[in-house]
Write a protein that holds these residues in place. Structure first.
Motif, PDB file in Angstrom:
ATOM      1  N   ALA A   1      13.316 -50.481 -11.352  1.00 40.34           N
ATOM      2  CA  ALA A   1      12.859 -49.131 -11.016  1.00 40.34           C
ATOM      3  C   ALA A   1      12.734 -48.284 -12.281  1.00 40.34           C
ATOM      4  CB  ALA A   1      13.820 -48.478 -10.035  1.00 40.34           C
ATOM      5  N   GLY A   2      13.677 -48.439 -13.214  1.00 38.52           N
ATOM      6  CA  GLY A   2      13.604 -47.722 -14.486  1.00 38.52           C
ATOM      7  C   GLY A   2      12.405 -48.145 -15.303  1.00 38.52           C
ATOM      8  N   LYS A   3      12.116 -49.429 -15.292  1.00 40.59           N
ATOM      9  CA  LYS A   3      10.941 -49.930 -16.005  1.00 40.59           C
ATOM     10  C   LYS A   3       9.669 -49.359 -15.391  1.00 40.59           C
ATOM     11  CE  LYS A   3       8.429 -54.056 -17.258  1.00 40.59           C
ATOM     12  NZ  LYS A   3       8.176 -55.440 -17.016  1.00 40.59           N
TER      13      LYS A   3
ATOM     14  N   ASN B   1       5.040 -45.835 -15.745  1.00 42.31           N
ATOM     15  CA  ASN B   1       4.152 -44.901 -15.049  1.00 42.31           C
ATOM     16  C   ASN B   1       4.258 -43.467 -15.560  1.00 42.31           C
ATOM     17  OD1 ASN B   1       2.993 -46.841 -13.342  1.00 42.31           O
ATOM     18  ND2 ASN B   1       4.782 -46.768 -12.029  1.00 42.31           N
ATOM     19  N   SER B   2       5.443 -43.035 -15.944  1.00 38.05           N
ATOM     20  CA  SER B   2       5.610 -41.648 -16.396  1.00 38.05           C
ATOM     21  C   SER B   2       5.190 -41.473 -17.847  1.00 38.05           C
ATOM     22  CB  SER B   2       7.065 -41.214 -16.242  1.00 38.05           C
ATOM     23  OG  SER B   2       7.454 -41.285 -14.892  1.00 38.05           O
ATOM     24  N   CYS B   3       5.568 -42.402 -18.676  1.00 39.08           N
ATOM     25  CA  CYS B   3       5.330 -42.237 -20.110  1.00 39.08           C
ATOM     26  C   CYS B   3       3.899 -42.585 -20.516  1.00 39.08           C
ATOM     27  CB  CYS B   3       6.335 -43.071 -20.903  1.00 39.08           C
ATOM     28  SG  CYS B   3       8.049 -42.650 -20.522  1.00 39.08           S
ATOM     29  N   ALA B   4       3.300 -43.544 -19.819  1.00 41.92           N
ATOM     30  CA  ALA B   4       1.952 -43.978 -20.191  1.00 41.92           C
ATOM     31  C   ALA B   4       0.888 -42.955 -19.812  1.00 41.92           C
ATOM     32  CB  ALA B   4       1.639 -45.318 -19.543  1.00 41.92           C
ATOM     33  N   LYS B   5       1.259 -41.932 -19.074  1.00 42.73           N
ATOM     34  CA  LYS B   5       0.280 -40.890 -18.730  1.00 42.73           C
ATOM     35  C   LYS B   5      -0.196 -40.147 -19.971  1.00 42.73           C
ATOM     36  CE  LYS B   5       2.013 -39.889 -14.109  1.00 42.73           C
ATOM     37  NZ  LYS B   5       2.675 -38.879 -13.271  1.00 42.73           N
ATOM     38  N   CYS B   6       0.712 -39.990 -20.945  1.00 43.82           N
ATOM     39  CA  CYS B   6       0.386 -39.166 -22.113  1.00 43.82           C
ATOM     40  C   CYS B   6       0.203 -39.953 -23.409  1.00 43.82           C
ATOM     41  CB  CYS B   6       1.479 -38.125 -22.332  1.00 43.82           C
ATOM     42  SG  CYS B   6       1.687 -37.029 -20.925  1.00 43.82           S
TER      43      CYS B   6
ATOM     44  N   MET C   1      11.181 -36.118 -24.214  1.00 46.57           N
ATOM     45  CA  MET C   1      10.152 -36.547 -23.284  1.00 46.57           C
ATOM     46  C   MET C   1      10.504 -36.194 -21.840  1.00 46.57           C
ATOM     47  SD  MET C   1       7.616 -37.747 -24.904  1.00 46.57           S
ATOM     48  CE  MET C   1       7.832 -36.763 -26.350  1.00 46.57           C
ATOM     49  N   GLN C   2      11.787 -36.058 -21.521  1.00 43.52           N
ATOM     50  CA  GLN C   2      12.180 -35.685 -20.168  1.00 43.52           C
ATOM     51  C   GLN C   2      11.587 -34.332 -19.798  1.00 43.52           C
ATOM     52  OE1 GLN C   2      16.396 -35.294 -19.462  1.00 43.52           O
ATOM     53  NE2 GLN C   2      16.128 -34.881 -17.296  1.00 43.52           N
ATOM     54  N   LYS C   3      11.630 -33.415 -20.722  1.00 39.38           N
ATOM     55  CA  LYS C   3      11.084 -32.077 -20.467  1.00 39.38           C
ATOM     56  C   LYS C   3       9.569 -32.132 -20.305  1.00 39.38           C
ATOM     57  CE  LYS C   3      14.792 -29.950 -23.096  1.00 39.38           C
ATOM     58  NZ  LYS C   3      15.171 -29.331 -24.349  1.00 39.38           N
ATOM     59  N   LYS C   4       8.912 -32.880 -21.185  1.00 36.99           N
ATOM     60  CA  LYS C   4       7.449 -32.950 -21.130  1.00 36.99           C
ATOM     61  C   LYS C   4       6.952 -33.666 -19.879  1.00 36.99           C
ATOM     62  CE  LYS C   4       6.537 -32.618 -26.030  1.00 36.99           C
ATOM     63  NZ  LYS C   4       5.810 -33.144 -27.173  1.00 36.99           N
ATOM     64  N   ALA C   5       7.676 -34.708 -19.459  1.00 33.33           N
ATOM     65  CA  ALA C   5       7.259 -35.472 -18.284  1.00 33.33           C
ATOM     66  C   ALA C   5       7.773 -34.866 -16.989  1.00 33.33           C
ATOM     67  CB  ALA C   5       7.750 -36.912 -18.408  1.00 33.33           C
TER      68      ALA C   5
END
Length: 103
Positions: A48-50, A55-60, A81-85
């Motif tokens: 789930a973490g992967k 999915n979250s990080c590859a958006k940007c 990145m937590q704040k940005k995502a």
């Protein structure tokens, strides 16, 4: 004159072929890393973490291999990145656990 040039070329070709043979032997000694095996060993929580990471990080931006940075280097990156995502703490903990499991 032509025979000197021709013999010099033959010697250089022989030396070049010997040089590439050594690198091929060295690369054959190290076993290839199978990334699919690591993915198969993931627990449901790490999977789930992967999934969140991909999915979250590859958006940007492009995804980095977890081994590209150490735990210490990942920590400020993940906080930023937590704040940005716009990820909550639970999702961020899941991503962090996945990355740390791959180090």
């Amino acid at each position: 004159m032509k025979t000197k040039i021709l013999s010099l070329m033959v010697v250089m070709l022989l030396l070049a072929s010997c040089g590439t043979k050594k690198t091929a032997v060295a690369s054959a000694e190290t076993p290839p890393v199978n990334k699919e095996v690591k993915a198969a060993e993931l627990t449901p929580e790490l999977a789930a973490g992967k999934n969140l990471y991909e999915n979250s990080c590859a958006k940007c931006h492009k995804l980095y291999e977890p081994t590209k940075f150490s735990k210490e280097e990942w920590q400020p990156i993940l906080v930023r990145m937590q704040k940005k995502a716009k990820l909550d703490d639970t999702n961020m903990a899941s991503i962090t656990n996945y990355i740390h499991s791959q180090l």
